[in-house]
Design an enzyme around this catalytic site. Sequence first.
Site, PDB file in Angstrom:
ATOM      1  N   CYS A   1      38.407   5.642  33.203  1.00 22.51           N
ATOM      2  CA  CYS A   1      39.810   5.393  33.579  1.00 22.51           C
ATOM      3  C   CYS A   1      40.541   4.528  32.550  1.00 22.51           C
ATOM      4  CB  CYS A   1      39.871   4.745  34.946  1.00 22.51           C
ATOM      5  SG  CYS A   1      38.982   5.683  36.175  1.00 22.51           S
TER       6      CYS A   1
ATOM      7  N   HIS B   1      45.821   0.356  36.187  1.00 25.44           N
ATOM      8  CA  HIS B   1      45.072   1.533  36.663  1.00 25.44           C
ATOM      9  C   HIS B   1      45.161   1.547  38.197  1.00 25.44           C
ATOM     10  CE1 HIS B   1      42.134   4.484  37.407  1.00 25.44           C
ATOM     11  NE2 HIS B   1      41.125   3.672  37.646  1.00 25.44           N
TER      12      HIS B   1
ATOM     13  N   ASN C   1      43.092   7.571  42.942  1.00 26.03           N
ATOM     14  CA  ASN C   1      42.654   7.225  41.585  1.00 26.03           C
ATOM     15  C   ASN C   1      42.569   8.514  40.758  1.00 26.03           C
ATOM     16  OD1 ASN C   1      41.210   6.608  39.294  1.00 26.03           O
ATOM     17  ND2 ASN C   1      39.639   5.410  40.334  1.00 26.03           N
TER      18      ASN C   1
HETATM   19  N1  ACO Z   1      35.213   5.207  55.757  1.00 29.65           N
HETATM   20  C1  ACO Z   1      34.628   4.320  56.601  1.00 29.65           C
HETATM   21  N2  ACO Z   1      33.641   3.489  56.248  1.00 29.65           N
HETATM   22  C2  ACO Z   1      33.216   3.536  54.982  1.00 29.65           C
HETATM   23  C3  ACO Z   1      33.756   4.430  54.034  1.00 29.65           C
HETATM   24  C4  ACO Z   1      34.789   5.280  54.462  1.00 29.65           C
HETATM   25  N3  ACO Z   1      35.395   6.171  53.654  1.00 29.65           N
HETATM   26  N4  ACO Z   1      33.138   4.246  52.856  1.00 29.65           N
HETATM   27  C5  ACO Z   1      32.218   3.266  53.026  1.00 29.65           C
HETATM   28  N5  ACO Z   1      32.266   2.858  54.321  1.00 29.65           N
HETATM   29  C6  ACO Z   1      31.441   1.831  54.959  1.00 29.65           C
HETATM   30  C7  ACO Z   1      30.087   1.668  54.300  1.00 29.65           C
HETATM   31  O1  ACO Z   1      29.161   2.602  54.816  1.00 29.65           O
HETATM   32  C8  ACO Z   1      29.728   0.260  54.689  1.00 29.65           C
HETATM   33  O2  ACO Z   1      29.255   0.251  56.008  1.00 29.65           O
HETATM   34  P1  ACO Z   1      28.036  -0.728  56.450  1.00 29.65           P
HETATM   35  O3  ACO Z   1      28.567  -2.121  56.225  1.00 29.65           O
HETATM   36  O4  ACO Z   1      27.831  -0.353  57.867  1.00 29.65           O
HETATM   37  O5  ACO Z   1      26.914  -0.389  55.517  1.00 29.65           O
HETATM   38  C9  ACO Z   1      31.087  -0.465  54.696  1.00 29.65           C
HETATM   39  O6  ACO Z   1      32.085   0.563  54.808  1.00 29.65           O
HETATM   40  C10 ACO Z   1      31.325  -1.244  53.440  1.00 29.65           C
HETATM   41  O7  ACO Z   1      31.013  -0.401  52.319  1.00 29.65           O
HETATM   42  P2  ACO Z   1      31.099  -0.890  50.833  1.00 29.65           P
HETATM   43  O8  ACO Z   1      30.879   0.287  49.925  1.00 29.65           O
HETATM   44  O9  ACO Z   1      30.208  -2.070  50.655  1.00 29.65           O
HETATM   45  O10 ACO Z   1      32.649  -1.343  50.825  1.00 29.65           O
HETATM   46  P3  ACO Z   1      33.479  -2.042  49.729  1.00 29.65           P
HETATM   47  O11 ACO Z   1      34.093  -3.270  50.265  1.00 29.65           O
HETATM   48  O12 ACO Z   1      32.734  -2.171  48.424  1.00 29.65           O
HETATM   49  O13 ACO Z   1      34.662  -0.979  49.508  1.00 29.65           O
HETATM   50  C11 ACO Z   1      35.306   0.674  47.897  1.00 29.65           C
HETATM   51  C12 ACO Z   1      34.354   0.326  49.040  1.00 29.65           C
HETATM   52  C13 ACO Z   1      36.705   0.817  48.474  1.00 29.65           C
HETATM   53  C14 ACO Z   1      34.857   1.979  47.285  1.00 29.65           C
HETATM   54  C15 ACO Z   1      35.275  -0.477  46.853  1.00 29.65           C
HETATM   55  O14 ACO Z   1      33.953  -0.791  46.554  1.00 29.65           O
HETATM   56  C16 ACO Z   1      35.989  -0.116  45.582  1.00 29.65           C
HETATM   57  O15 ACO Z   1      37.184   0.150  45.576  1.00 29.65           O
HETATM   58  N6  ACO Z   1      35.287  -0.184  44.434  1.00 29.65           N
HETATM   59  C17 ACO Z   1      35.870   0.097  43.153  1.00 29.65           C
HETATM   60  C18 ACO Z   1      35.850   1.562  42.960  1.00 29.65           C
HETATM   61  C19 ACO Z   1      36.648   2.025  41.785  1.00 29.65           C
HETATM   62  O16 ACO Z   1      37.709   1.532  41.514  1.00 29.65           O
HETATM   63  N7  ACO Z   1      36.124   3.049  41.144  1.00 29.65           N
HETATM   64  C20 ACO Z   1      36.815   3.730  40.147  1.00 29.65           C
HETATM   65  C21 ACO Z   1      36.399   3.328  38.800  1.00 29.65           C
HETATM   66  S1  ACO Z   1      37.359   4.139  37.637  1.00 29.65           S
HETATM   67  C22 ACO Z   1      36.545   5.448  36.839  1.00 29.65           C
HETATM   68  O17 ACO Z   1      36.226   5.335  35.693  1.00 29.65           O
HETATM   69  C23 ACO Z   1      36.292   6.719  37.605  1.00 29.65           C
END
Ligand code: ACO
Length: 331
Positions: free
Chosen positions: A116, A256, A286
Site C-alpha cells: 500500500c 493510506h 482499503n
Molecule cells: N467481524 C466480527 N468479528 C471479527 C471480525 C469480523 N469481521 N474479524 C475479526 N473478528 C474477531 C476476532 O475473531 C477476534 O475475536 P476473539 O477475541 O473472540 O478471538 C476479535 O474480533 C478481535 O480480532 P483481532 O484480529 O485481534 O482484532 P483487531 O483489533 O486487531 O482488529 C483489524 C482487526 C481491523 C483487521 C485490525 O487488526 C487492523 O485494521 N489491522 C491493520 C490491517 C491493515 O491495515 N492491513 C492493510 C495493510 S496494507 C497492504 O499492504 C495490503
Amino acid sequence: MCNNISAGIISISSAVPEHVLTNFDMEKMVDTTDEWIRSMTGIEERRIAAEGEATSDYAIKAGKIAIERTNLSPEDIDLVIVATISGDMPFPATASIVQDALGCKNAAAFDLAAGCSGWVYALSTANAYVTSGIYKRVLVIGADLLTRLTNWEDRSTCILFGDGAGAAVVAEVEEGCGFMAFELGSDGSGARFLKIPAGGSLKPCTPEALAAHEDKIYMEGREVFKFAVKVQGTACEKVLAKSGMTPNQVDLVVPHQANIRIIESSVKRLGLPMDKFYVNLQKYGNTSAASIPIAMDEAVQDGKIKKGDIIVAVGFGAGLTWAAGIMKWAF
Ligand code: ACO
C-alpha cells in the site's frame, strides 16, 4: 531538487468499479456485523471489480483521464510506473499492458511492488527521474484489485479490501512548487505478517496450497496495526523535518485509507485537527496502492486541495514498508 528542476504532480485522477458491496452484504457472507466493521475499521462499503476485469482495466481508465487532464498526448509520456501487488499476471508487468493500451509509444514501463506504500514509492521514483533530467513526464499509477486475492472465508481480512486505481502525471513544475521531500522505509522482518504464501518461486500453487487458501492474503492484523500506528506518525514527522515544515503549516494530510483508528493515531501524534486528514475509506475500504491517489483525486475534486497548498501523502503496507511525501500543490 537537483539540476534546478522542480518536479510535481500536474494532474490526478481515479477510477473505481461500479459495484458496491456494503457491510450489510458482508453480513450475509461471513460471521460479521456492520457495527463491528464500522467501529473497528470505519469502512461502510467497498467497490468490487466485475468478473473478467483486471487491474490493468482500472489502471488504464485512471491513466487515460490523468493524461487528458494535462495538455500532453500519450506520446509525450516517457515512463509508466504501475504500483501494484495484484498485477494482471505474475509477468509481464501490468505497466507494459497499460503503456500499450494508452498509446504511450515512447514510454518505458515497469511495476513497483511496495504494498500500500507503492504509489508514494512510485512518486519518489518519478521525482528522481524528472529532477535528474532523465525523463520529463512520468505517469504514476497505483492500481490494485485486492478482492481478487482475498480469502472470502476469512472474516478478519475480507471485510477490509476494495478495488480501484488512481493516477498522476509527474513533470516539471514552476520553481517553489512540487515535491519537497520523501521518507521511504522498509522492515522486512515483518514480511511474514502480511503476505500471499503461495504462487511465487518459494511455494507453487499446488492443489494442497489452493485448498489451504495459500494463494490468498494472509495477515496478522494486530501486528500490522501496531506497525502502522508507529510508522505512519514517524514517517510524517521525518518528512516534515526533511522539508523544514511544521505540522501546522500542512494544509491536508492524505493518508493510506486502511483503518480510521490508524488515521486517528496520526491525528493525535501530529496534534492536528481531524479535518486536516482526508478520509474516504468509508466508501472504498482499503484499495492498497490505489488508496492515496483515489483520496487525493477526490480531495482535489472537492476543492480541499488547491494550488499552493502543502500536502502530505503517507502510507504503509506489505513488506512491511512505509512512505511519506510532502509537496506544494502545483495546479
Ligand atoms: N467481524 C466480527 N468479528 C471479527 C471480525 C469480523 N469481521 N474479524 C475479526 N473478528 C474477531 C476476532 O475473531 C477476534 O475475536 P476473539 O477475541 O473472540 O478471538 C476479535 O474480533 C478481535 O480480532 P483481532 O484480529 O485481534 O482484532 P483487531 O483489533 O486487531 O482488529 C483489524 C482487526 C481491523 C483487521 C485490525 O487488526 C487492523 O485494521 N489491522 C491493520 C490491517 C491493515 O491495515 N492491513 C492493510 C495493510 S496494507 C497492504 O499492504 C495490503
